[in-house]
Design an enzyme around this catalytic site. Sequence first.
Site, mmCIF file in Angstrom:
data_model
loop_
_atom_site.group_PDB
_atom_site.id
_atom_site.type_symbol
_atom_site.label_atom_id
_atom_site.label_comp_id
_atom_site.label_asym_id
_atom_site.label_seq_id
_atom_site.Cartn_x
_atom_site.Cartn_y
_atom_site.Cartn_z
ATOM 1 N N CYS A 42 39.986 54.195 54.065
ATOM 2 C CA CYS A 42 39.083 53.303 54.818
ATOM 3 C C CYS A 42 38.821 51.988 54.093
ATOM 4 C CB CYS A 42 37.770 54.010 55.108
ATOM 5 S SG CYS A 42 37.050 54.854 53.688
ATOM 6 N N HIS A 102 31.261 50.165 55.587
ATOM 7 C CA HIS A 102 31.598 49.817 54.209
ATOM 8 C C HIS A 102 31.551 48.298 54.048
ATOM 9 C CE1 HIS A 102 32.616 53.849 53.505
ATOM 10 N NE2 HIS A 102 33.928 53.784 53.342
#
Lengths: 349, 349
Positions: A132, A252
């Site tokens: 990710c 994130h």
Amino acid sequence: MEQKKGFHVAVLGATGAVGQQMIQSLEKKDFPISKLTLLSSARSAGSTVRYKGEELTVQEATSESFANVDIALFSAGGSVSKEFAHYAVAHGAIVVDNTSAFRMDENVPLVVPEVNEEDIHNHKGIIANPNCSTIQMVVALEPIRQKFGLKKVIVSTYQAVSGSGAAAVEELQEQTKAILNEEPYEPAILPVKGDKKHYQIAFNAIPQIDKFVENGFTFEEMKMINETKKIMHLPELQVAATCVRLPIATGHSESIYFEVNDEGISSHEIKELLKDAPGIVLQDDPENQIYPMPADCVGKSDVFVGRIRNDLDNSKGFHMWVVSDNLLKGAAWNSVQIAESLINLGLVR
Amino acid sequence: MEQKKGFHVAVLGATGAVGQQMIQSLEKKDFPISKLTLLSSARSAGSTVRYKGEELTVQEATSESFANVDIALFSAGGSVSKEFAHYAVAHGAIVVDNTSAFRMDENVPLVVPEVNEEDIHNHKGIIANPNCSTIQMVVALEPIRQKFGLKKVIVSTYQAVSGSGAAAVEELQEQTKAILNEEPYEPAILPVKGDKKHYQIAFNAIPQIDKFVENGFTFEEMKMINETKKIMHLPELQVAATCVRLPIATGHSESIYFEVNDEGISSHEIKELLKDAPGIVLQDDPENQIYPMPADCVGKSDVFVGRIRNDLDNSKGFHMWVVSDNLLKGAAWNSVQIAESLINLGLVR
């Protein structure tokens, strides 16, 4: 080549945090599906998942689950991928694997469609979806590499707990409540479920994601380093990462320093370039306090970039701040994009 | 020179988050005090503060408050410092100022005792206490500079809300509760009380601390850059910073990349050096998941350093993770240390 109207798609890990997002991404993209097979471990089999208004029953994955499957999206952990990928391939399915099992295998393309879609042509049955934190970084860096060249990258991450699964999100919530109520709470999952010690994540920062490697970096940091080089076809790129887990459910963020090859580039040129780049939304207006934040990116499939500025010492150096929903572009959405690319490139039978 | 048994100390901003910690730090250090005068704005005057078992009444600061004061610790905001510092100096007090008012004034030493205690000798009545995020970084970097030289620093910060004052801590707590209860909440303080927009801090990351400068950096980032050069006497040092506010009450963390001048240094040598360095606690044992975290540093006056490792590309490059209580070593404790140095150096009349 005539294209089929619909494809038989399987999702392995259908009840997990990313699996759920994969099914939603397929629906949101109106993916051409003739049949959708949802698979899981024996433990989760029998539960139902909603897809386009229908309740589909999740089945236990077996060696025979992939008969007639065209595209299999895997997201049930590395060991599960290693167990089932060859069954799927043997049945003629193409596997898009969202675990670290095959990412650095030289026979497996590691793909972010905005960056290296053409690598899909080299697949031998398996295509890997990157980590990710890698995906959102390479989406932001690729247009820069193409136009100005890329020499060095130093990234510090601000990662959400959903990267560790739904149980980690619950741990954050329950622990936060306990601390606010001054009640005791025993950390049990973060930073790494399978590691020896567990630490408080609520109102804290843990500089460990995944276990440690001998060189002092973590596996997560080495994934960012190695995967970035592979995806961008830059084996000589200098990359370093520090990965930190924070009390954020989803989204994130990354503080990225990078150096280009060309001399004399302004931050304005970088902004103009990224403004129209694929998969990117530029949010960069400091005067009006416009910059990306994880709370704003949840549920969105784009990579948000802001705070682009020239380094004050190195004329080839820049800083930027990159945010994305780690379950979507960082995982499920990118996997479904790879599946779309397979169809668009005429690679599904 | 004969040393007095005790000094008349004044604390301006005695009811604030840092002021409270200053009073506790004076008590904890058993600072030689003959008289303690607590000062604040008219609004907070009249409230009482506990010091060594006694309830002291806070008085409104006036131009006459500093008569016979030896050392005045200021922490009531930059404009208050600018208003009262010359009154204090005119009365013969030495001001230790914990605001940004005088930090870059060339007539004002900017001091972290572990780094540049000798600069105190040059004071002309005012000594400035650096920004919280700067202090912990220079404490960790100074032993490295001394032994191996220092060329470049790139830091990304993970900063707690108490750096914005007690009201910001309350905002984090109330907002977190509201979000967990799915109740509405209107952000009113963070990222910057006086700025146009306010954003959710709970379960979020805000890449803005203080307002923005024209070059795209924030004032907080420019403070780290300029103050580091001044404190370390390295005007040519390359420094860049990205400062981020996080849902953590107390404890700033920093991901620091740095380059030394010497060739062939190992991370082991850096660890050995920092293990015995002043003000530093080394917490660096990845195999046993030992590294600094903000939740562990609260209430402690040290700077905690860990995750030291060689860069994989640049043989002169290193990464480390530095954590400290931003209210203590980052503010109150460092101010009281400066006051101690004044006495030890024989600079208080």
